[in-house]
Enzyme design. Structure first.
Site, PDB file in Angstrom:
ATOM      1  N   GLY A  13       0.916  -1.344  -0.131  1.00 14.52           N
ATOM      2  CA  GLY A  13      -0.187   0.019   0.123  1.00 14.52           C
ATOM      3  C   GLY A  13       1.085   1.372   0.152  1.00 14.52           C
ATOM      4  O   GLY A  13       2.091   1.635  -0.788  1.00 14.52           O
ATOM      5  N   ALA A  16       2.521   5.143  -3.175  1.00 14.36           N
ATOM      6  CA  ALA A  16       2.658   4.216  -4.239  1.00 14.36           C
ATOM      7  C   ALA A  16       1.650   3.238  -4.245  1.00 14.36           C
ATOM      8  O   ALA A  16       0.607   3.490  -5.709  1.00 14.36           O
ATOM      9  CB  ALA A  16       4.060   3.393  -4.555  1.00 14.36           C
ATOM     10  N   LYS A  78       4.007  25.051  -1.479  1.00 10.89           N
ATOM     11  CA  LYS A  78       5.134  25.230  -1.875  1.00 10.89           C
ATOM     12  C   LYS A  78       5.051  25.168  -3.418  1.00 10.89           C
ATOM     13  O   LYS A  78       5.051  24.957  -4.396  1.00 10.89           O
ATOM     14  CB  LYS A  78       5.387  23.868  -1.975  1.00 10.89           C
ATOM     15  CG  LYS A  78       6.540  23.331  -2.371  1.00 10.89           C
ATOM     16  CD  LYS A  78       7.583  21.816  -2.378  1.00 10.89           C
ATOM     17  CE  LYS A  78       8.828  21.913  -2.623  1.00 10.89           C
ATOM     18  NZ  LYS A  78       9.473  20.565  -2.942  1.00 10.89           N
ATOM     19  N   GLU A 336      15.228  17.387  -4.041  1.00  9.86           N
ATOM     20  CA  GLU A 336      14.158  17.551  -5.293  1.00  9.86           C
ATOM     21  C   GLU A 336      12.675  17.011  -4.943  1.00  9.86           C
ATOM     22  O   GLU A 336      12.309  17.941  -6.258  1.00  9.86           O
ATOM     23  CB  GLU A 336      14.840  17.810  -6.349  1.00  9.86           C
ATOM     24  CG  GLU A 336      15.720  18.586  -6.611  1.00  9.86           C
ATOM     25  CD  GLU A 336      15.723  20.248  -6.574  1.00  9.86           C
ATOM     26  OE1 GLU A 336      14.659  19.994  -6.562  1.00  9.86           O
ATOM     27  OE2 GLU A 336      16.154  21.505  -6.880  1.00  9.86           O
TER      28      GLU A 336
END
Length: 494
Positions: A13, A16, A78, A336
């Site tokens: 689970g 992903a 963000k 990143e």
């Protein structure tokens, strides 16, 4: 090989697994039966709480309401990542999600900025980026008149739970249990079923491996192989901890370079995700925990937890009747915030190539070729941050400064230094603006720029640059604070 692919089994689970379940059930659910197997006693890695802008496209594709998912995941906005101490101690720059300035057919805005520097226009490159200036001012808003490019900071565990409920409403069957054995066909070598510790057998036509670093299907059963990238990305451990928020959340992630790695700070509405990614060759677990806990704010909500990893990737993302997503496909460290994006892009690629009428090698090859291109480009972009440093204050940074890097990155860095040009590779998920911001931010200054920048006379250039800067300053001044906008748009009920 099966003639029809009708039954998908998702092993594992987490983010992903439930992203895959949500996408397949929403977009292909009428044609497929989807079962997800996960064990309640397996803890998620929990380091990935920051995203990049394409996640908004994923949500739109699935019809997910932004305000709803942000409230459910205690999310904040963000606008980029602030990098501290990466080029040299005391340095600070922001890799923003915005477009800097205005470009023309022959050259991006940084050519005009470089020409302006030679003409005495002494302004930072980031002064001409709306998102970057909004981030610095701790402001945010959504407006059709002044679009802003953004992503999210979110609680990854809550995100997985949100997608689980979303998927179950669309018919996804969740089976709780620990996978004991992966069963393969003698002739084909393909996976036929999973046997759980309870003895239950889960049969399927196609399997998606979301079992984390162990790669139960893609590696332990299918022996796909692993390409190790630790000679380019030497960090191999992280320590993570959550703290209570003591200040208003910034609209960007902080990435602070430390002696043997780097520290992240990811602000949610109610807490802060903290961690230190480090290299065990130069730093012990105890030293890492000490460094992290000495550099955080607020009451600890969790105990520091060590996570071990190897940077690299499976040699195939798709092998036989199995596709690996998330950590089972490999790991490029979270510098990143690419982890969730790579899950998403793998899902979209598989949706486009999905073998309804049987698996063909040409489809497998196409998936893997596109994945190779994407992963290599992301890998190079992450390595750039380590290589482009002038720091010599520790053995770790000396190693990074002097290490050999992939020829593709050598070329990209040298081309920028020599000519100011950046050309993207086919699989590059980061734009020219991103490469430029990081290279300039870490001290790579081009010796040339495109002469198209000289198309304006000195007065025209000065007016062009000053008007751009003034328009951004004015737009940012009109914005509410990041906190004010969150309160009115997506405040969570804790």
């Amino acid at each position: 090989m099966k003639d029809k692919i009708e039954n998908i089994v998702i092993a594992g689970g987490g983010t992903a697994g439930w992203m895959a379940a949500a996408a397949f059930s929403k977009l292909l659910g009428k044609n497929l039966n989807i079962t997800l197997v996960e064990s309640d006693d397996i803890a998620s890695v929990g380091v990935g709480e920051a995203t990049i802008p394409p996640i908004k496209t994923f949500h739109k594709l699935l019809g997910i309401n932004e305000q709803e998912v942000m409230r459910a995941t205690h999310a904040t906005f963000k606008l980029g990542i602030g990098f501290e101490n990466w080029g040299q101690q005391g340095d600070h720059y922001i890799h923003s999600f915005g477009v800097t300035g205005k470009e023309c057919w022959a050259g991006e805005f940084h050519h005009f900025w470089l020409h302006g520097l030679r003409k005495g226009i002494k302004a930072d490159f980031g002064d001409y980026c709306y998102e970057l200036q909004a981030a610095k001012a701790n402001k945010f808003a959504l407006s059709k008149n002044t679009p802003i490019n953004y992503a999210y900071h979110l609680d990854a565990t809550r995100y997985a739970k949100y997608l689980q409920e979303f998927s179950k409403k669309l018919g996804v069957i969740r089976v709780e249990g620990k996978i004991q054995q992966v069963n393969k066909g003698n002739k084909t070598g393909e996976i036929n079923s999973l046997t759980l510790a309870s003895g239950q057998v889960i049969e399927g036509d196609f399997f998606i491996d979301c079992t984390g670093f162990q790669g139960l299907l893609i590696e332990q059963a299918l022996h796909t192989g692993f390409d190790d990238w630790s000679h380019w990305l030497p960090c191999d451990r992280a320590v993570a901890v959550q703290t209570k928020a003591v200040a208003a959340p910034l609209p960007y992630t902080r990435s602070i370079a430390r002696k043997s790695g780097w520290q992240w700070r990811i602000p949610l509405q109610n807490r802060v995700g903290n961690g230190l990614v480090f290299c065990s060759k130069y730093c012990s677990d105890e030293e890492a925990i000490s460094t992290l806990t000495a550099n955080i704010e607020g009451e600890l909500l969790t105990e520091p937890r060590i996570i071990k990893f190897n940077t690299g990737r499976r040699r195939k993302g798709w092998n036989k009747n199995c596709v690996a997503l998330g950590l089972s496909s490999g790991f490029i460290e979270p510098l990143e915030s690419t982890s969730i994006h790579l899950i998403m892009s793998g899902i979209i690629r598989l949706l486009r190539l999905f073998p309804f009428d049987g698996i063909h090698q040409s489809a497998i090859n196409e998936y893997n070729n596109k994945l190779d291109s994407e992963l290599n480009a992301v890998r190079d972009f992450i390595i750039l941050h380590y290589k482009a440093t002038q720091r010599e204050d520790s053995n770790f940074w000396l190693h990074c400064k002097n290490m050999e890097i992939p020829p593709s990155l050598v070329h990209k860095m040298q081309l920028f230094k020599d000519t100011g040009r950046v050309f993207l590779d086919d699989g590059d998920i980061f734009r020219v603006d991103s490469w430029t911001q990081v290279m300039l931010g870490q001290g790579i200054m081009p010796t040339q720029y495109h002469k198209i920048a000289e198309i304006m006379n000195d007065k025209e250039l000065e007016n062009f640059m000053s008007n751009l800067k003034a328009s951004i300053t004015n737009a940012v001044e009109q914005l509410p604070s990041h906190t004010e906008f969150i309160q009115s748009y997506c405040k969570s009920d804790y």
